[in-house]
Scaffold this active site. Sequence first.
Site, PDB file in Angstrom:
ATOM      1  N   ARG A  10      12.090  28.595  41.461  1.00 23.93           N
ATOM      2  CA  ARG A  10      11.795  27.111  41.550  1.00 23.93           C
ATOM      3  C   ARG A  10      12.233  26.578  40.106  1.00 23.93           C
ATOM      4  NH1 ARG A  10       7.759  23.464  43.157  1.00 23.93           N
ATOM      5  NH2 ARG A  10       7.399  24.040  44.480  1.00 23.93           N
TER       6      ARG A  10
ATOM      7  N   PHE B 112      12.287  26.953  47.913  1.00 16.77           N
ATOM      8  CA  PHE B 112      11.737  27.585  48.316  1.00 16.77           C
ATOM      9  C   PHE B 112      11.740  26.219  49.199  1.00 16.77           C
ATOM     10  CE2 PHE B 112       9.254  31.236  46.413  1.00 16.77           C
ATOM     11  CZ  PHE B 112       9.988  31.631  46.598  1.00 16.77           C
TER      12      PHE B 112
ATOM     13  N   GLU C 247      -9.978  49.846  41.551  1.00 17.85           N
ATOM     14  CA  GLU C 247      -8.772  49.286  40.052  1.00 17.85           C
ATOM     15  C   GLU C 247      -9.681  48.391  38.976  1.00 17.85           C
ATOM     16  OE1 GLU C 247      -4.840  46.915  41.371  1.00 17.85           O
ATOM     17  OE2 GLU C 247      -6.359  46.461  43.084  1.00 17.85           O
TER      18      GLU C 247
ATOM     19  N   HIS D  38      -2.107  49.091  52.320  1.00 17.65           N
ATOM     20  CA  HIS D  38      -2.363  49.972  51.762  1.00 17.65           C
ATOM     21  C   HIS D  38      -3.456  51.126  51.995  1.00 17.65           C
ATOM     22  CE1 HIS D  38      -0.053  47.645  49.300  1.00 17.65           C
ATOM     23  NE2 HIS D  38      -0.797  47.344  48.189  1.00 17.65           N
TER      24      HIS D  38
ATOM     25  N   LYS E 219     -11.838  44.901  42.584  1.00 13.48           N
ATOM     26  CA  LYS E 219     -11.125  45.075  41.434  1.00 13.48           C
ATOM     27  C   LYS E 219     -12.585  44.967  40.461  1.00 13.48           C
ATOM     28  CE  LYS E 219      -6.712  43.255  42.664  1.00 13.48           C
ATOM     29  NZ  LYS E 219      -5.435  43.772  42.571  1.00 13.48           N
TER      30      LYS E 219
END
Length: 465
Positions: free
Chosen positions: A43, A84, A218, A242, A332
């Site tokens: 965009r 989109f 992570e 995953h 995280k």
Amino acid sequence: MPTVFVILGATGDLMRRKLIPALFHHYQEGLLPKMFQIVGFSRDVLTKESFQAMVQEMTKAKVAAPKEKIDEFSRFFVYQQGVFEEKEGYKSLAQFLGMRDRDWKTCSNKLFYIAAHPQHYKTILQNLKSSGLTKPCSPEEGWTRIIVEKPFGKDLKTAQELDRLLGKLFREEQIYRMDHYLGKETVQNILAFRFSNSFLEPAWNKDWIESVCIRLLEADGIGDRGIFYDGIGAFRDVGQNHMLQLLALFLMETPSSFDGDAVRQARAEVLKALKAPKGSAVLEKTARGQYEGYQGEQNVAADSKTETYFRIITSLNNARWKGVPITLESGKAMEKDLVEAQITFRHPTPCLCPDKNRHQKNVLRYTIEPDEGVKMSFWVKKPGSKMQIEERSFSFNYREAFKGDEFQEAYERLLLNIIQGDQTLFVSTEEIMASWKFVDSIVRGWDKAKVPLVSYLKGAPVIET
Ligand code: BG6
């Protein structure tokens, strides 16, 4: 063969982090088709030149290469501005692709990569169709393929809808459902590790293995990915895909061959056998957390209830693994990066352990990141007059062992596979549906049992199970 690669969502995080370095590598190695064009669609209002400058910046941030090389690479890129939800951009894209084919005097291959927020997938697919972009330019030459990033839907229902829509527009062999973990060297090595080492197989079951734990931790928080992450959360972001793929590879039955279909089928079977904790077990066997400061991250709701950490103890309802607890844990903003499977073997019975309170168990750690390798603990007698037994380990470091060899990045391998038409490392519908069934059941359990969202400090230490 002339190929045009259209990236829908070309100014986003995926482009910067994964696609640009992978494409640059292919360019450097001379692996890209001779006639090749990358069309960025997004965009943002950009000219071709400003988009190419953006590509140069993104490349510089990721690879060390001479400026001329990077400039040359950026010239593969052109830009098509488009929203989109609006048809105009797609129409202009179709015109551009037609013009490109006329210039090249061919019907080129078309690769559409949906690298956008999952909420846009349906609209993008419908607009690709209505603007004629999914129609082949010739019956004899030039294929059209579509790449859909994870998460594929946000629950079973939306995944089924998305799949039906894809099925209406494309044949199965044109659809590439991406889970980049399947492209990682050490993830592919799981198959070799399990099925080329005959000493493992007899012990790879509930009689010998006490527990399995798969972790994806992570150190980073969500960075500037709030728009994507908030409302999706850790479980859908990395658990549904995953981590369940890792679980499938570590615990699946022996496939009939290393052939793509056989492996996908074996992965799907094990995912179908997943048993989510139910009723009172939900509170006992699952946990959700959010790191402190998450609600203040860019584009995150101030009262967000999205989890950035989860732990689930599940099991498999099949003969090989019945009763073995399987822990999935991810977070995280944890103390460190670590992606691994930890397999704990049962202690010997009877246990001839000098210390009756300390059973001797062997633990196998298969590390996917960051120090790729395998470590197996074993027990030895400490030198001296007493029978004192201590734990030591054998270890294998993948990078050290293959120092001179090139380690291909997951996206590099997967992009090449798509161009070559190899679907082995992509996820099948059956696997996606089985994993969503499991995820939906956990999420329902969380809501019903009101599993609390625990706050944790950034840099929380790895939680030992
Ligand atoms: C992505 C997730 O799919 O995988 C990210 O959206 C996560 O949140 C990433 O950080 C982890 O992948 P890798 O290859 O960096 O280990």
